[in-house]
Write a protein that holds these residues in place. Structure first.
Motif, PDB file in Angstrom:
ATOM      1  N   ARG A   1       0.993  -1.594   0.183  1.00 21.20           N
ATOM      2  CA  ARG A   1       0.062  -0.142  -0.265  1.00 21.20           C
ATOM      3  C   ARG A   1       0.526   1.086  -0.112  1.00 21.20           C
ATOM      4  NH1 ARG A   1      -5.187  -0.921   1.195  1.00 21.20           N
ATOM      5  NH2 ARG A   1      -5.984   1.080   0.995  1.00 21.20           N
ATOM      6  N   LYS A   2       0.168   2.233  -0.612  1.00 25.77           N
ATOM      7  CA  LYS A   2       1.081   3.536  -0.234  1.00 25.77           C
ATOM      8  C   LYS A   2      -0.283   4.818  -0.264  1.00 25.77           C
ATOM      9  CE  LYS A   2       3.978   6.957  -3.985  1.00 25.77           C
ATOM     10  NZ  LYS A   2       3.758   7.233  -5.079  1.00 25.77           N
ATOM     11  N   PRO A   3       0.576   4.983   1.363  1.00 19.27           N
ATOM     12  CA  PRO A   3      -0.467   6.347   2.003  1.00 19.27           C
ATOM     13  C   PRO A   3      -0.014   7.364   1.129  1.00 19.27           C
ATOM     14  CG  PRO A   3       1.896   5.324   3.162  1.00 19.27           C
ATOM     15  CD  PRO A   3       1.451   4.286   1.996  1.00 19.27           C
ATOM     16  N   PRO A   4      -1.584   8.335   1.445  1.00 21.08           N
ATOM     17  CA  PRO A   4      -1.191   9.586   0.642  1.00 21.08           C
ATOM     18  C   PRO A   4      -0.532  10.030   1.948  1.00 21.08           C
ATOM     19  CG  PRO A   4      -3.374   9.333   1.836  1.00 21.08           C
ATOM     20  CD  PRO A   4      -2.803   7.887   2.296  1.00 21.08           C
ATOM     21  N   ARG A   5       0.251  11.893   1.342  1.00 23.04           N
ATOM     22  CA  ARG A   5       0.871  12.530   1.916  1.00 23.04           C
ATOM     23  C   ARG A   5       0.051  13.287   3.124  1.00 23.04           C
ATOM     24  NH1 ARG A   5       6.378  13.545   0.549  1.00 23.04           N
ATOM     25  NH2 ARG A   5       6.765  12.595  -1.248  1.00 23.04           N
ATOM     26  N   LEU A   6       0.260  13.191   4.010  1.00 17.58           N
ATOM     27  CA  LEU A   6      -0.211  14.257   4.802  1.00 17.58           C
ATOM     28  C   LEU A   6       0.024  15.678   4.864  1.00 17.58           C
ATOM     29  CD1 LEU A   6      -1.890  11.915   7.810  1.00 17.58           C
ATOM     30  CD2 LEU A   6      -2.110  12.490   5.215  1.00 17.58           C
ATOM     31  N   GLU A   7      -0.763  16.773   4.830  1.00 17.59           N
ATOM     32  CA  GLU A   7      -0.327  17.906   5.234  1.00 17.59           C
ATOM     33  C   GLU A   7      -0.156  17.744   7.087  1.00 17.59           C
ATOM     34  OE1 GLU A   7      -4.021  19.916   4.592  1.00 17.59           O
ATOM     35  OE2 GLU A   7      -4.207  19.719   2.711  1.00 17.59           O
ATOM     36  N   ASN A   8      -0.419  17.372   8.060  1.00 13.74           N
ATOM     37  CA  ASN A   8       0.109  17.229   9.279  1.00 13.74           C
ATOM     38  C   ASN A   8      -0.696  16.350   9.778  1.00 13.74           C
ATOM     39  OD1 ASN A   8      -2.714  19.051  10.689  1.00 13.74           O
ATOM     40  ND2 ASN A   8      -1.832  20.200   9.208  1.00 13.74           N
ATOM     41  N   PRO A   9      -0.797  15.950  10.834  1.00 14.44           N
ATOM     42  CA  PRO A   9       1.053  15.603  11.798  1.00 14.44           C
ATOM     43  C   PRO A   9       1.823  15.355  11.050  1.00 14.44           C
ATOM     44  CG  PRO A   9      -0.266  14.197  12.590  1.00 14.44           C
ATOM     45  CD  PRO A   9      -1.270  15.147  11.579  1.00 14.44           C
ATOM     46  N   PRO A  10       3.283  15.320  11.792  1.00 12.00           N
ATOM     47  CA  PRO A  10       4.373  14.922  10.576  1.00 12.00           C
ATOM     48  C   PRO A  10       3.945  13.355  11.240  1.00 12.00           C
ATOM     49  CG  PRO A  10       4.757  16.713  12.370  1.00 12.00           C
ATOM     50  CD  PRO A  10       2.910  16.583  12.113  1.00 12.00           C
ATOM     51  N   LEU A  11       4.808  12.435   9.852  1.00 10.64           N
ATOM     52  CA  LEU A  11       4.461  11.136  10.100  1.00 10.64           C
ATOM     53  C   LEU A  11       5.523  10.260   9.224  1.00 10.64           C
ATOM     54  CD1 LEU A  11       2.202   9.411  10.061  1.00 10.64           C
ATOM     55  CD2 LEU A  11       1.845   9.477   7.194  1.00 10.64           C
ATOM     56  N   GLU A  12       5.723   9.727  10.203  1.00 14.28           N
ATOM     57  CA  GLU A  12       6.854   8.455   9.710  1.00 14.28           C
ATOM     58  C   GLU A  12       6.401   6.740   9.457  1.00 14.28           C
ATOM     59  OE1 GLU A  12      11.152   6.559  11.045  1.00 14.28           O
ATOM     60  OE2 GLU A  12      10.107   8.533  12.649  1.00 14.28           O
ATOM     61  N   VAL A  13       6.287   6.469   8.217  1.00 14.95           N
ATOM     62  CA  VAL A  13       5.869   5.024   7.786  1.00 14.95           C
ATOM     63  C   VAL A  13       6.798   4.197   7.875  1.00 14.95           C
ATOM     64  CG1 VAL A  13       4.055   4.009   5.455  1.00 14.95           C
ATOM     65  CG2 VAL A  13       4.041   6.722   6.893  1.00 14.95           C
ATOM     66  N   PHE A  14       6.375   2.965   9.030  1.00 17.05           N
ATOM     67  CA  PHE A  14       7.013   1.438   8.158  1.00 17.05           C
ATOM     68  C   PHE A  14       6.080   0.563   7.316  1.00 17.05           C
ATOM     69  CE2 PHE A  14       8.076   4.099  11.756  1.00 17.05           C
ATOM     70  CZ  PHE A  14       8.910   3.695  12.059  1.00 17.05           C
ATOM     71  N   PHE A  15       6.763   0.173   6.406  1.00 17.43           N
ATOM     72  CA  PHE A  15       6.352  -0.881   5.757  1.00 17.43           C
ATOM     73  C   PHE A  15       5.984  -2.694   6.108  1.00 17.43           C
ATOM     74  CE2 PHE A  15       6.194   1.965   2.888  1.00 17.43           C
ATOM     75  CZ  PHE A  15       5.610   2.874   2.739  1.00 17.43           C
ATOM     76  N   PHE A  16       5.032  -2.801   6.328  1.00 19.25           N
ATOM     77  CA  PHE A  16       5.386  -4.530   7.087  1.00 19.25           C
ATOM     78  C   PHE A  16       4.788  -5.238   5.909  1.00 19.25           C
ATOM     79  CE2 PHE A  16       5.111  -3.486  12.118  1.00 19.25           C
ATOM     80  CZ  PHE A  16       6.088  -2.699  11.893  1.00 19.25           C
ATOM     81  N   SER A  17       5.391  -6.549   5.970  1.00 20.93           N
ATOM     82  CA  SER A  17       5.065  -7.807   5.456  1.00 20.93           C
ATOM     83  C   SER A  17       3.659  -8.213   6.020  1.00 20.93           C
ATOM     84  CB  SER A  17       5.870  -8.918   5.113  1.00 20.93           C
ATOM     85  OG  SER A  17       5.779  -8.977   6.666  1.00 20.93           O
ATOM     86  N   PRO A  18       3.048  -8.444   5.081  1.00 21.30           N
ATOM     87  CA  PRO A  18       1.219  -9.405   5.830  1.00 21.30           C
ATOM     88  C   PRO A  18       1.384 -10.107   6.940  1.00 21.30           C
ATOM     89  CG  PRO A  18       1.542 -10.259   3.339  1.00 21.30           C
ATOM     90  CD  PRO A  18       2.895  -9.334   3.755  1.00 21.30           C
ATOM     91  N   LYS A  19       2.312 -10.939   7.901  1.00 21.85           N
ATOM     92  CA  LYS A  19       1.912 -11.616   8.561  1.00 21.85           C
ATOM     93  C   LYS A  19       2.789 -10.848   9.625  1.00 21.85           C
ATOM     94  CE  LYS A  19       4.125 -16.229   7.080  1.00 21.85           C
ATOM     95  NZ  LYS A  19       4.567 -17.266   7.237  1.00 21.85           N
ATOM     96  N   THR A  20       3.253 -10.009   9.214  1.00 20.88           N
ATOM     97  CA  THR A  20       3.872  -8.784  10.243  1.00 20.88           C
ATOM     98  C   THR A  20       3.327  -7.803  10.740  1.00 20.88           C
ATOM     99  OG1 THR A  20       4.942  -7.916   9.446  1.00 20.88           O
ATOM    100  CG2 THR A  20       6.321  -9.851  10.731  1.00 20.88           C
TER     101      THR A  20
END
Length: 209
Positions: A96-115
């Protein structure tokens, strides 16, 4: 709309308004009248209501419904650290590719299906549900990402073992999923020795498998 806010909390999404059978144009009218403020695309808050506890995390999840609060944000949510991260940590599926948010600051982590699927818990926040990884899954995730979170992990682990009700089988299962079970067992032994903390009625002979 007033009834919806009273029932579900001060945060609203356009999607939820439509699901309630309301014309979404009512949001525009309320914005013009100063009764709503737009937090970001598709997410609104009733004017006059101060930010509630965990509202920032909930705001992120309303914008990214498949996101799960993780890592340092989840550790803080569970009260296992006094540190409050500068950005909301959120896990999403790897495809999945999440949208860019105006705020708040966001740190995205990409997990495999199992995790990604393991250890998700839902907590009621202001009429909504906030999805957060369990304390056990959070600790396993942080040990997996130890190059970034090792000191926070140690603080969280120490605080976790100071609690009366532990779920060691779940912790062990999460550690095995993340392939850090051996390292976690070693650290747990060291924690027992240093702090002499034995959860519940556990004895020193009890170990994580």
């Amino acid at each position: 709309l007033e009834e919806l806010i009273a029932r579900e909390g001060v945060l609203l999404t356009r999607r939820r308004v439509e699901e309630a059978g309301l014309d979404p144009y009512i949001l525009t009218r309320w914005l013009r009248r100063g009764r709503l403020e737009r937090l970001q695309r598709g997410v609104y808050r009733a004017v006059g209501a101060g930010p509630g506890l965990h509202e920032v995390q909930l705001e992120v999840q309303l914008r990214i419904p498949y996101g799960v609060i993780c890592l340092a944000s989840a550790l803080a949510f569970h009260g296992l650290t006094k540190y409050i991260p500068d950005a909301v940590h959120i896990a999403v599926p790897r495809d999945r590719k999440p949208p860019r948010l105006e705020n708040p600051p966001l740190e995205v982590f990409f997990f495999s299906p199992k995790t990604y699927d393991f250890g998700i818990e839902a907590y009621p926040i202001g009429g909504q549900e906030l999805r957060v990884y369990s304390p056990e899954k959070t600790l396993a995730d942080m040990l997996c990402f130890k190059s970034h979170f090792y000191s926070l992990f140690l603080e969280g682990l120490s605080n976790y073992f100071s609690r009366p009700n532990l779920d060691l089988p779940k912790l062990n299962q999460a550690a095995k999923l993340r392939r850090v079970a051996g390292e976690l067992s070693t650290l747990t032994e060291a924690l027992y020795s240093l702090l002499q903390v034995y959860p519940g009625n556990q004895t020193k002979e009890d170990r994580l498998d």
